[in-house]
Design an enzyme around this catalytic site. Structure first.
Site, PDB file in Angstrom:
ATOM      1  N   LYS A 111      13.691  24.759   6.609  1.00 14.74           N
ATOM      2  CA  LYS A 111      12.791  24.725   7.712  1.00 14.74           C
ATOM      3  C   LYS A 111      13.969  23.601   8.232  1.00 14.74           C
ATOM      4  CE  LYS A 111       8.358  26.458   7.188  1.00 14.74           C
ATOM      5  NZ  LYS A 111       7.002  25.978   6.887  1.00 14.74           N
ATOM      6  N   LYS A 206      11.781  37.936   7.436  1.00 10.12           N
ATOM      7  CA  LYS A 206      10.018  37.815   7.129  1.00 10.12           C
ATOM      8  C   LYS A 206       9.455  37.655   8.450  1.00 10.12           C
ATOM      9  CE  LYS A 206       9.231  33.779   5.873  1.00 10.12           C
ATOM     10  NZ  LYS A 206       7.934  32.517   5.535  1.00 10.12           N
ATOM     11  N   LYS A 209       5.235  33.916  11.801  1.00 12.12           N
ATOM     12  CA  LYS A 209       5.143  32.773  13.524  1.00 12.12           C
ATOM     13  C   LYS A 209       5.741  32.057  14.317  1.00 12.12           C
ATOM     14  CE  LYS A 209       1.100  31.847  11.065  1.00 12.12           C
ATOM     15  NZ  LYS A 209       0.525  30.716   9.623  1.00 12.12           N
TER      16      LYS A 209
HETATM   17  P1  TYM Z   1       1.604  29.843   5.943  1.00 12.09           P
HETATM   18  O1  TYM Z   1       0.724  29.716   6.749  1.00 12.09           O
HETATM   19  O2  TYM Z   1       3.189  30.337   6.350  1.00 12.09           O
HETATM   20  O3  TYM Z   1       0.885  31.354   5.444  1.00 12.09           O
HETATM   21  C1  TYM Z   1      -0.101  32.326   5.000  1.00 12.09           C
HETATM   22  C2  TYM Z   1      -0.367  33.196   4.029  1.00 12.09           C
HETATM   23  O4  TYM Z   1       0.895  33.993   5.148  1.00 12.09           O
HETATM   24  C3  TYM Z   1       1.543  34.835   4.078  1.00 12.09           C
HETATM   25  N1  TYM Z   1       2.793  34.925   4.685  1.00 12.09           N
HETATM   26  C4  TYM Z   1       3.133  36.275   4.962  1.00 12.09           C
HETATM   27  N2  TYM Z   1       2.730  37.615   3.288  1.00 12.09           N
HETATM   28  C5  TYM Z   1       3.423  38.703   3.691  1.00 12.09           C
HETATM   29  N3  TYM Z   1       4.737  38.651   4.472  1.00 12.09           N
HETATM   30  C6  TYM Z   1       5.030  37.917   5.607  1.00 12.09           C
HETATM   31  N4  TYM Z   1       5.843  38.471   6.416  1.00 12.09           N
HETATM   32  C7  TYM Z   1       4.772  37.246   5.224  1.00 12.09           C
HETATM   33  N5  TYM Z   1       4.234  35.546   5.802  1.00 12.09           N
HETATM   34  C8  TYM Z   1       3.592  34.595   5.646  1.00 12.09           C
HETATM   35  C9  TYM Z   1       2.160  33.300   3.375  1.00 12.09           C
HETATM   36  O5  TYM Z   1       2.394  33.675   1.915  1.00 12.09           O
HETATM   37  C10 TYM Z   1       0.982  32.999   2.940  1.00 12.09           C
HETATM   38  O6  TYM Z   1      -0.178  33.211   1.604  1.00 12.09           O
HETATM   39  N6  TYM Z   1       1.363  26.734   2.869  1.00 12.09           N
HETATM   40  C11 TYM Z   1       0.865  28.218   3.265  1.00 12.09           C
HETATM   41  C12 TYM Z   1      -0.555  27.468   3.153  1.00 12.09           C
HETATM   42  C13 TYM Z   1      -1.161  26.428   2.476  1.00 12.09           C
HETATM   43  C14 TYM Z   1      -1.511  27.384   0.716  1.00 12.09           C
HETATM   44  C15 TYM Z   1      -2.385  26.429   0.284  1.00 12.09           C
HETATM   45  C16 TYM Z   1      -2.060  28.484   0.314  1.00 12.09           C
HETATM   46  C17 TYM Z   1      -1.640  25.455   2.515  1.00 12.09           C
HETATM   47  N7  TYM Z   1      -2.255  25.079   1.671  1.00 12.09           N
HETATM   48  C18 TYM Z   1      -2.842  26.453  -0.816  1.00 12.09           C
HETATM   49  C19 TYM Z   1      -2.460  29.358  -0.501  1.00 12.09           C
HETATM   50  C20 TYM Z   1      -2.763  28.145  -1.081  1.00 12.09           C
HETATM   51  C21 TYM Z   1       1.837  28.206   4.030  1.00 12.09           C
HETATM   52  O7  TYM Z   1       2.278  27.886   4.980  1.00 12.09           O
HETATM   53  O8  TYM Z   1       1.124  29.829   4.851  1.00 12.09           O
END
Ligand code: TYM
Length: 379
Positions: A111, A206, A209
């Site tokens: 990023k 991947k 968003k």
């Molecule tokens: P975020 O918002 O990027 O994504 C949310 C969840 O979706 C999963 N994910 C995917 N899984 C499969 N294929 C993909 N292409 C894909 N893109 C995203 C992510 O692995 C995630 O599970 N840091 C985290 C949010 C967070 C969090 C936490 C999660 C903050 N605190 C505590 C668990 C526990 C994030 O940015 O997710």
């Protein structure tokens, strides 16, 4: 009961990767575990964002959780910033986190590389410490996430062990505490399939968003026509037949895996069904399975709309999982549910207030222990 936490950032639109990698698994886990699902708005400000859009995006993410089947009679749903303990614990953990651990994070490197040094906020670097706080505050056992969060989970585990070592045990007892471990060391729960859903335009990246082209992802709220179009135009190859796990065919592996999950089939069943197909026959099959999984079958919607509207207002009743040939359907009612939930702001507010209050009780107990173990003067 064992405890599970997880969350999604309220940025951009929630897509099939977020669903198959995380949210879909939350739904099956909420019956057997104590679950807390949050919307991580404090994480969403670590990259440039529109402050005016954030409230709506935060509500929309909560509404998607509920529309996908998170049941508020079983799970607590809340907004991360509504429980200030997350930010307070983060500060304390920051001081126990070696900066080298953060510099190694792949997501930070990717990023920040895209943004240029002078635009990178410190929050982007310390992002994983906030994520560790989200998890450790609740003494969580398991964290269902996609594969891209694996490294952040490793850091969370290392940090829990480090704080237990630095401040826990006998030292904590000497401070007047009960001694022992301050934090439980959590495990990631990464699904065998769907943990890394790839872009529709490049099977090596991947689904994300933030990718500039909307063509690269299926958003959970895409209309039927948009899904038809995206699959029609998605990248394929010119090999004969279709197969999983061929390193030269990343797009093929990805589309077969998505089909496997949305159709509720095993890998073997999909291999048998699709190995002799060409793209011309497979694409419509995938499109139909996706639409069946994500979209209202018109009759079902019409007949259940009235019922849904009233049941959504009863906590815990709005989220029964509809099954389609025994497979949980995200539901044929997702969009209807989403719109109903979004339009009933009093209902959504109530869910979020109740969720935050339950979460604050658990978080407060952990935070008190940490304050005591780290030597802060009691209030
Ligand atoms: P975020 O918002 O990027 O994504 C949310 C969840 O979706 C999963 N994910 C995917 N899984 C499969 N294929 C993909 N292409 C894909 N893109 C995203 C992510 O692995 C995630 O599970 N840091 C985290 C949010 C967070 C969090 C936490 C999660 C903050 N605190 C505590 C668990 C526990 C994030 O940015 O997710």
């Amino acid at each position: 009961r064992k405890r599970i936490v997880s969350g999604v950032q309220p940025t951009g639109s929630i897509h099939l990767g977020n669903y198959l990698g995380a949210i879909k698994n939350w739904i099956s886990l909420q019956n057997d575990y104590e679950t807390l699902f949050f919307i991580v708005d404090l994480h969403a400000i670590t990259l440039p964002y529109e402050a005016q859009q954030l409230p709506k995006a935060t509500r929309a993410t909560a509404a998607i959780y509920l529309a996908c089947g998170v049941d508020t009679s079983k799970a607590s749903v809340f907004v991360q910033s509504h429980v200030p303990a997350h930010a307070e614990l983060m500060w304390m953990l920051s001081s126990a986190t070696p900066i080298g651990w953060l510099n190694k994070m792949i997501q930070f490197k990717e990023k920040s590389h895209k943004m240029g040094d002078e635009n990178v906020g410190v929050g982007l670097l310390t992002y994983p410490v906030l994520m560790a706080s989200d998890i450790l505050l609740y003494q969580s056992d398991l964290v269902p996430v996609g594969e891209d969060q694996k490294q952040h989970m490793e850091l969370t585990r290392d940090l829990a062990e480090r704080v237990n070592y630095l401040y826990g045990g006998k030292k904590w007892k000497k401070m007047g505490g009960r001694g022992g471990a301050i934090f439980k060391v959590p495990e990631p729960l990464i699904p065998p399939a769907g943990a890394r859903v790839m872009s529709l335009t490049d099977g090596l990246s991947k689904m994300s968003k933030s990718a500039p082209s909307d063509q690269s992802r299926i958003n959970l709220l895409d209309t039927k026509d948009v899904i038809v179009n995206k699959i029609r135009r998605c990248k394929t190859d010119s090999f004969p037949g279709l197969d999983f796990d061929n390193r030269d065919r990343p797009e093929c592996n990805n589309l077969l895996s998505v089909y496997q999950l949305v159709a509720g089939k095993t890998k073997q069943e999909v291999t048998q069904e699709c190995q002799d197909m060409n793209w011309g026959t497979f694409k419509p099959l995938l499109t139909d399975a996706l639409i069946d999984h994500l979209h209202p079958i018109q009759d079902t919607v019409e007949s259940s709309k009235r019922k849904m509207v009233s049941s959504l207002r009863e906590p815990g009743c709005g989220c029964s999982i509809i099954t389609h040939f025994g497979v949980p359907v995200l539901s044929s009612l997702l969009k209807v549910r989403y719109e109903e939930i979004m339009s009933d702001s009093a209902y959504l507010d109530r869910v979020l207030v109740e969720g935050a209050s339950k979460a604050a009780d658990i978080a407060g107990a952990t935070l008190n222990n940490v304050r005591q173990a780290m030597g802060f003067l009691p209030r």
